[in-house]
Scaffold this motif. Structure first.
Motif, PDB file in Angstrom:
ATOM      1  N   TYR A 377      69.450   8.801  19.106  1.00 51.69           N
ATOM      2  CA  TYR A 377      69.199   9.154  20.458  1.00 51.69           C
ATOM      3  C   TYR A 377      69.745   8.178  21.189  1.00 51.69           C
ATOM      4  CZ  TYR A 377      66.193   9.825  24.585  1.00 51.69           C
ATOM      5  OH  TYR A 377      65.631   9.971  25.814  1.00 51.69           O
ATOM      6  N   LYS A 378      70.567   8.222  22.044  1.00 47.93           N
ATOM      7  CA  LYS A 378      71.132   7.136  22.958  1.00 47.93           C
ATOM      8  C   LYS A 378      71.773   6.083  22.003  1.00 47.93           C
ATOM      9  CE  LYS A 378      68.356   7.788  27.236  1.00 47.93           C
ATOM     10  NZ  LYS A 378      67.680   7.297  28.286  1.00 47.93           N
ATOM     11  N   LYS A 379      72.306   6.341  20.958  1.00 54.77           N
ATOM     12  CA  LYS A 379      73.306   5.467  20.217  1.00 54.77           C
ATOM     13  C   LYS A 379      72.422   4.972  19.196  1.00 54.77           C
ATOM     14  CE  LYS A 379      76.820   4.345  23.447  1.00 54.77           C
ATOM     15  NZ  LYS A 379      77.488   3.314  24.134  1.00 54.77           N
ATOM     16  N   LEU A 380      71.313   5.034  19.102  1.00 55.15           N
ATOM     17  CA  LEU A 380      70.127   4.388  18.295  1.00 55.15           C
ATOM     18  C   LEU A 380      69.553   5.450  17.071  1.00 55.15           C
ATOM     19  CD1 LEU A 380      68.003   2.472  21.000  1.00 55.15           C
ATOM     20  CD2 LEU A 380      70.042   1.783  19.847  1.00 55.15           C
ATOM     21  N   LEU A 381      69.043   4.943  16.157  1.00 58.87           N
ATOM     22  CA  LEU A 381      68.424   5.521  14.964  1.00 58.87           C
ATOM     23  C   LEU A 381      66.969   5.379  15.057  1.00 58.87           C
ATOM     24  CD1 LEU A 381      70.415   4.366  11.755  1.00 58.87           C
ATOM     25  CD2 LEU A 381      70.760   6.645  12.919  1.00 58.87           C
ATOM     26  N   PRO A 382      66.180   6.615  14.461  1.00 64.47           N
ATOM     27  CA  PRO A 382      64.682   6.144  14.731  1.00 64.47           C
ATOM     28  C   PRO A 382      64.220   5.354  13.844  1.00 64.47           C
ATOM     29  CG  PRO A 382      65.403   8.188  13.611  1.00 64.47           C
ATOM     30  CD  PRO A 382      66.525   7.351  13.726  1.00 64.47           C
ATOM     31  N   SER A 383      62.941   5.171  14.226  1.00 66.09           N
ATOM     32  CA  SER A 383      62.249   4.006  13.398  1.00 66.09           C
ATOM     33  C   SER A 383      60.870   4.506  12.850  1.00 66.09           C
ATOM     34  CB  SER A 383      61.902   2.922  14.418  1.00 66.09           C
ATOM     35  OG  SER A 383      62.885   2.045  14.724  1.00 66.09           O
ATOM     36  N   ALA A 384      60.474   5.685  12.950  1.00 64.24           N
ATOM     37  CA  ALA A 384      59.491   6.652  12.444  1.00 64.24           C
ATOM     38  C   ALA A 384      59.531   8.215  12.647  1.00 64.24           C
ATOM     39  CB  ALA A 384      58.390   6.204  13.350  1.00 64.24           C
ATOM     40  N   ARG A 385      58.676   8.779  11.577  1.00 66.67           N
ATOM     41  CA  ARG A 385      58.705  10.275  12.034  1.00 66.67           C
ATOM     42  C   ARG A 385      57.271  10.671  12.131  1.00 66.67           C
ATOM     43  NH1 ARG A 385      61.608  15.001   8.011  1.00 66.67           N
ATOM     44  NH2 ARG A 385      60.833  16.526   9.371  1.00 66.67           N
ATOM     45  N   LEU A 386      56.836  10.890  13.505  1.00 64.62           N
ATOM     46  CA  LEU A 386      55.522  11.235  13.683  1.00 64.62           C
ATOM     47  C   LEU A 386      55.256  12.541  12.923  1.00 64.62           C
ATOM     48  CD1 LEU A 386      55.225   9.561  17.213  1.00 64.62           C
ATOM     49  CD2 LEU A 386      55.306   8.629  14.898  1.00 64.62           C
ATOM     50  N   PRO A 387      53.599  12.742  12.713  1.00 60.25           N
ATOM     51  CA  PRO A 387      53.442  14.090  12.319  1.00 60.25           C
ATOM     52  C   PRO A 387      53.059  15.128  13.421  1.00 60.25           C
ATOM     53  CG  PRO A 387      51.534  12.531  12.318  1.00 60.25           C
ATOM     54  CD  PRO A 387      52.662  11.852  12.565  1.00 60.25           C
ATOM     55  N   GLN A 388      53.182  16.366  13.303  1.00 61.36           N
ATOM     56  CA  GLN A 388      53.185  17.500  14.239  1.00 61.36           C
ATOM     57  C   GLN A 388      51.535  17.474  14.660  1.00 61.36           C
ATOM     58  OE1 GLN A 388      55.186  18.938  15.793  1.00 61.36           O
ATOM     59  NE2 GLN A 388      57.066  18.748  14.764  1.00 61.36           N
ATOM     60  N   PRO A 389      50.922  17.372  15.908  1.00 56.88           N
ATOM     61  CA  PRO A 389      49.617  17.250  16.027  1.00 56.88           C
ATOM     62  C   PRO A 389      48.868  18.582  15.516  1.00 56.88           C
ATOM     63  CG  PRO A 389      50.947  16.613  17.980  1.00 56.88           C
ATOM     64  CD  PRO A 389      51.851  17.326  16.804  1.00 56.88           C
ATOM     65  N   SER A 390      49.539  19.775  15.564  1.00 57.83           N
ATOM     66  CA  SER A 390      49.003  20.758  14.862  1.00 57.83           C
ATOM     67  C   SER A 390      48.639  20.842  13.565  1.00 57.83           C
ATOM     68  CB  SER A 390      49.779  22.047  15.482  1.00 57.83           C
ATOM     69  OG  SER A 390      51.048  22.056  14.854  1.00 57.83           O
ATOM     70  N   LEU A 391      49.213  19.968  12.799  1.00 57.73           N
ATOM     71  CA  LEU A 391      49.209  19.883  11.319  1.00 57.73           C
ATOM     72  C   LEU A 391      48.112  18.940  10.727  1.00 57.73           C
ATOM     73  CD1 LEU A 391      52.897  20.275  10.336  1.00 57.73           C
ATOM     74  CD2 LEU A 391      51.008  22.112  10.672  1.00 57.73           C
ATOM     75  N   LEU A 392      47.769  18.142  11.960  1.00 56.13           N
ATOM     76  CA  LEU A 392      46.750  17.096  11.706  1.00 56.13           C
ATOM     77  C   LEU A 392      45.291  17.638  11.448  1.00 56.13           C
ATOM     78  CD1 LEU A 392      47.536  14.011  13.891  1.00 56.13           C
ATOM     79  CD2 LEU A 392      47.950  14.328  11.459  1.00 56.13           C
ATOM     80  N   THR A 393      44.894  17.292  10.309  1.00 53.68           N
ATOM     81  CA  THR A 393      43.428  17.927   9.680  1.00 53.68           C
ATOM     82  C   THR A 393      42.377  16.843  10.064  1.00 53.68           C
ATOM     83  OG1 THR A 393      43.648  17.506   7.559  1.00 53.68           O
ATOM     84  CG2 THR A 393      44.239  19.719   8.238  1.00 53.68           C
ATOM     85  N   GLU A 394      42.641  15.598  10.391  1.00 60.03           N
ATOM     86  CA  GLU A 394      41.807  14.213  10.552  1.00 60.03           C
ATOM     87  C   GLU A 394      42.799  13.259  11.147  1.00 60.03           C
ATOM     88  OE1 GLU A 394      42.982  12.582   5.931  1.00 60.03           O
ATOM     89  OE2 GLU A 394      40.921  13.140   6.415  1.00 60.03           O
ATOM     90  N   ALA A 395      42.057  12.069  11.738  1.00 59.57           N
ATOM     91  CA  ALA A 395      42.549  11.130  12.278  1.00 59.57           C
ATOM     92  C   ALA A 395      43.422  10.479  11.452  1.00 59.57           C
ATOM     93  CB  ALA A 395      41.435  10.352  13.066  1.00 59.57           C
ATOM     94  N   PRO A 396      44.902  10.237  11.830  1.00 60.46           N
ATOM     95  CA  PRO A 396      45.851   9.574  10.956  1.00 60.46           C
ATOM     96  C   PRO A 396      45.134   8.064  10.761  1.00 60.46           C
ATOM     97  CG  PRO A 396      46.538   9.740  13.147  1.00 60.46           C
ATOM     98  CD  PRO A 396      45.389  10.451  13.137  1.00 60.46           C
ATOM     99  N   ASP A 397      45.635   7.349   9.545  1.00 57.74           N
ATOM    100  CA  ASP A 397      45.303   6.099   9.555  1.00 57.74           C
ATOM    101  C   ASP A 397      46.075   5.112  10.399  1.00 57.74           C
ATOM    102  OD1 ASP A 397      44.095   4.030   7.905  1.00 57.74           O
ATOM    103  OD2 ASP A 397      46.145   3.535   6.899  1.00 57.74           O
ATOM    104  N   VAL A 398      47.350   5.365  10.702  1.00 55.86           N
ATOM    105  CA  VAL A 398      47.828   4.863  11.744  1.00 55.86           C
ATOM    106  C   VAL A 398      48.360   5.682  12.689  1.00 55.86           C
ATOM    107  CG1 VAL A 398      49.935   3.360  11.969  1.00 55.86           C
ATOM    108  CG2 VAL A 398      48.855   2.900   9.815  1.00 55.86           C
ATOM    109  N   GLU A 399      48.104   5.453  14.060  1.00 58.90           N
ATOM    110  CA  GLU A 399      48.665   6.344  15.087  1.00 58.90           C
ATOM    111  C   GLU A 399      49.596   5.824  16.158  1.00 58.90           C
ATOM    112  OE1 GLU A 399      46.397   9.260  18.369  1.00 58.90           O
ATOM    113  OE2 GLU A 399      45.037   7.919  17.099  1.00 58.90           O
ATOM    114  N   ILE A 400      50.715   6.265  16.328  1.00 62.04           N
ATOM    115  CA  ILE A 400      51.321   6.044  17.123  1.00 62.04           C
ATOM    116  C   ILE A 400      51.648   6.736  18.373  1.00 62.04           C
ATOM    117  CG2 ILE A 400      53.834   5.187  17.368  1.00 62.04           C
ATOM    118  CD1 ILE A 400      54.184   4.733  14.526  1.00 62.04           C
ATOM    119  N   VAL A 401      51.452   6.234  19.420  1.00 65.23           N
ATOM    120  CA  VAL A 401      51.539   7.423  20.760  1.00 65.23           C
ATOM    121  C   VAL A 401      52.407   6.621  21.806  1.00 65.23           C
ATOM    122  CG1 VAL A 401      50.108   8.320  22.611  1.00 65.23           C
ATOM    123  CG2 VAL A 401      49.055   7.698  20.391  1.00 65.23           C
TER     124      VAL A 401
END
Length: 624
Positions: A377-401
């Protein structure tokens, strides 16, 4: 409930030091090397340099002795400045501080020969800053360093410290060891909620800030990284990252939590001969190695020369080539893979990652251990892959927003904003409980109760159906374009400037900023010349920089300064200090070789800005 222990083989412990006696007593791991210091005395020849090896059993005994020695002059909970030279003894010392229940403040030792002279530099100022802010009871350093400081320094803040020699701690008699880390869980030293570390930020955007890290946060961070990268006792890490900085220190902790082996060398050895890094990976059959993203083009520029080494490279064992320090350009990675693919380097090992001192270090990685090609994206590689909110059944241990920094409200995917982070690894705040501490560590999402978030000051975006997170750059370094109010991360301008004259300019030594801290205002590019000075058409180089920045980024440069080698200020971890460069330039202290100033908006006739559409990015350029 989220559980960290993803493999029953691993004993989850609340403090990193508690892993050491477990591995030391393990029948298969006690005699295994925990750390190896690899010097570069061979200089790239066919010979093998001396190695210093420390097994887990030896590490446990050494930490026990040194902790006992520290507690002869200090009490649990005291703060100690750590200035030992990089190497195995610094590794032992950092773990000894935790076992002794002390608060460690690792600081790079300034050159003692210039103490009290006009040659005192940033490292010396940082040492005095750490003494003033952390108020340590003692400082630990090599015996020679202690002698010079106590004899030569005229600074009372240093001479009044209780100086302790690492050499003396290493010779501490085993019989005098009174510190016990019992395997039955009766651990009485540094508790998980107690402060273990005061870790300074890099200082890329201002004075380094002291982050307070508890022993529990450090252990959680190492466990999270172990899980993310799949490290095990059979893993071998190679690292030249400075052991005083967050990432270099983290891999010491991560090694112990994983029961792995870590091969260390110095950052200065890497800078002298970048190919050394790849030779160590080959020699020790490394599976994991962390490097700042700028290391790849540096190796490509200097590592190909036969004078830097001719040993054959075997990189097929590498499972994680961890890239830290944004930006992570896809083009640099592709070129690196093309160059070293024949030596066995696989695309699946590329592990672009994200971290910051305010979260101890590690935040996330986009690595998934498969041959999946990471998108850009804009010449850069990603640094994380975030979960789909609809698939979360509990609060994640680490949350990135990704958040609108003005409103505190999360933005939609595809919209750029500030990255906020909630994690048990979050630091406790900046030392001294300043107003900035609450602002950075106490952020809350609009309309939502729950834990506080750390404001990272990083600009990011979540993009694509896979919800990859891209770290675009520091919000404070973004340049606002006056005519459109676009926010352009400075590294795009710097990259375009370098690519205009790669044979004349030093890669990684180009900085851009506005003449006033608040944009929009005139944009300046400062670029170091190769070999310190240029003898060619320097006016043409400046014109080329201005044209390239307009063509590639759509930003008008008003001033181009060509500087001597070393003229662009950097942190000790190699990050550009754009604000410091502005101050030096405006104060007339930048070592200029040539300068060009421009008036008007368009850089030259016939040069048209490269435009980006929703479907494709096309370069539009009239013939010159």
């Amino acid at each position: 409930m989220c559980t960290e222990n993803y493999d029953p083989y691993y004993p989850d412990r609340p403090v990193v030091d508690q892993y050491i006696p477990i591995w030391a007593k393990h029948p298969s791991l006690g005699s295994k090397p925990a750390f190896i210091w690899a010097d570069d005395q061979a200089g790239g020849g066919s010979g093998v340099s001396p190695r210093e090896t420390l097994t887990y059993s030896e590490l446990d005994s050494a930490v026990q002795r040194m902790a006992a020695g520290l507690l002869e002059v200090l009490s649990r909970g005291d703060t100690v400045l750590v200035l030992a030279s990089p190497g195995i003894r610094l590794v032992k010392l950092m773990f000894a501080c935790q076992r002794a229940g002390l608060v460690a403040v690792p600081v790079i030792p300034p050159d003692p020969s210039v103490l009290g002279t006009p040659a005192e530099g940033p490292a010396h100022r940082h040492l005095l800053r750490a003494v003033s802010q952390a108020r340590p009871r003692a400082a630990v350093a090599d015996a020679g360093y202690v002698g010079v400081v106590t004899r030569s320094s005229s600074v009372s803040a240093l001479t009044s410290l209780n100086w302790v020699s690492v050499d003396r701690l290493e010779r501490w008699p085993p019989a005098a060891s009174t510190v016990v880390a019992a395997a039955d869980g009766a651990y009485e030293d540094c508790g998980p909620r107690e402060t273990y570390l005061v870790q300074y930020t890099s200082g890329a955007t201002g004075d380094p800030k002291p982050v307070v890290v508890t022993a529990g946060a450090a252990a959680h961070n190492a466990r999270a990284a172990r899980k993310a990268y799949g490290l095990r006792p059979g893993s071998v890490v190679v690292s030249w990252l400075p052991q005083y900085h967050d990432c270099g220190l983290m891999f010491l902790l991560l090694t112990v939590v994983s029961g792995a082996t870590c091969v260390l060398t110095s950052a200065s050895a890497f800078v002298r001969r970048p190919r050394l890094w790849l030779e160590l990976i080959s020699e020790f059959k490394a599976t994991c190695t962390p490097v700042p993203s700028f290391a790849l083009p540096l190796v490509l520029r200097r590592g190909r020369s036969s004078e830097h080494g001719t040993r054959p490279l075997q990189l097929q064992t590498l499972r994680n080539l961890i890239l830290v320090n944004e930006p992570i350009y896809k083009s640099s990675v592709d070129e690196f893979l093309e160059e070293f693919g024949p030596a066995g380097l696989r695309a699946s090992s590329i592990s672009p990652s994200y971290g910051l001192a305010e979260n101890c270090t590690f935040v996330s990685t986009a690595w998934c251990g498969t041959e999946v090609t990471l998108p850009s994206y804009k010449k850069l590689l990603p640094s994380a892959r975030l979960p789909q909110p609809s698939l979360l059944t509990e609060a994640p241990d680490v949350e990135i927003v990704v958040v609108d920094a003005e409103t505190g409200k999360p933005v939609e995917d595809g919209v750029e904003g500030e990255i906020w982070l909630s994690s048990p690894s979050n630091g406790s705040g900046y030392l001294g409980d300043s107003p900035a501490s609450l602002e950075v560590f106490g952020a809350r999402l609009q309309g939502r109760a729950g834990p506080c978030f750390v404001r990272t000051s990083d600009l990011g975006v979540v993009h694509g159906t896979e919800r990859y997170l891209y770290v675009l750059g520091r919000t404070t370094d973004a340049i606002v374009v006056a005519d459109s109010q676009r926010r352009v991360p400075a590294h795009y301008i710097e990259t375009a400037a370098f690519e205009s004259s790669p044979g004349c300019l030093r890669g990684g030594c180009i900085t851009s900023f506005t003449t006033l801290p608040a944009s929009p205002s005139p944009v300046v590019v400062v670029a170091e010349l190769q070999n310190g000075r240029g003898g060619g058409d320097m006016a043409g180089i400046c014109d080329g920089i201005r044209q390239a920045v307009w063509r590639e980024v759509g930003v008008t440069v008003s001033r181009v300064v060509l500087a001597e080698s070393g003229g662009v200020p950097k942190t000790t971890s190699g990050k550009l200090q754009r604000g410091a460069a502005r101050v030096k330039l405006l104060a007339g202290k930048l070592p200029k070789v040539f300068e060009a100033r421009y008036a008007g908006l368009e850089p030259a006739a016939g040069v048209v800005m490269a435009k980006e559409s929703a479907s494709r990015r096309a370069r539009l350029q009239s013939p010159l």
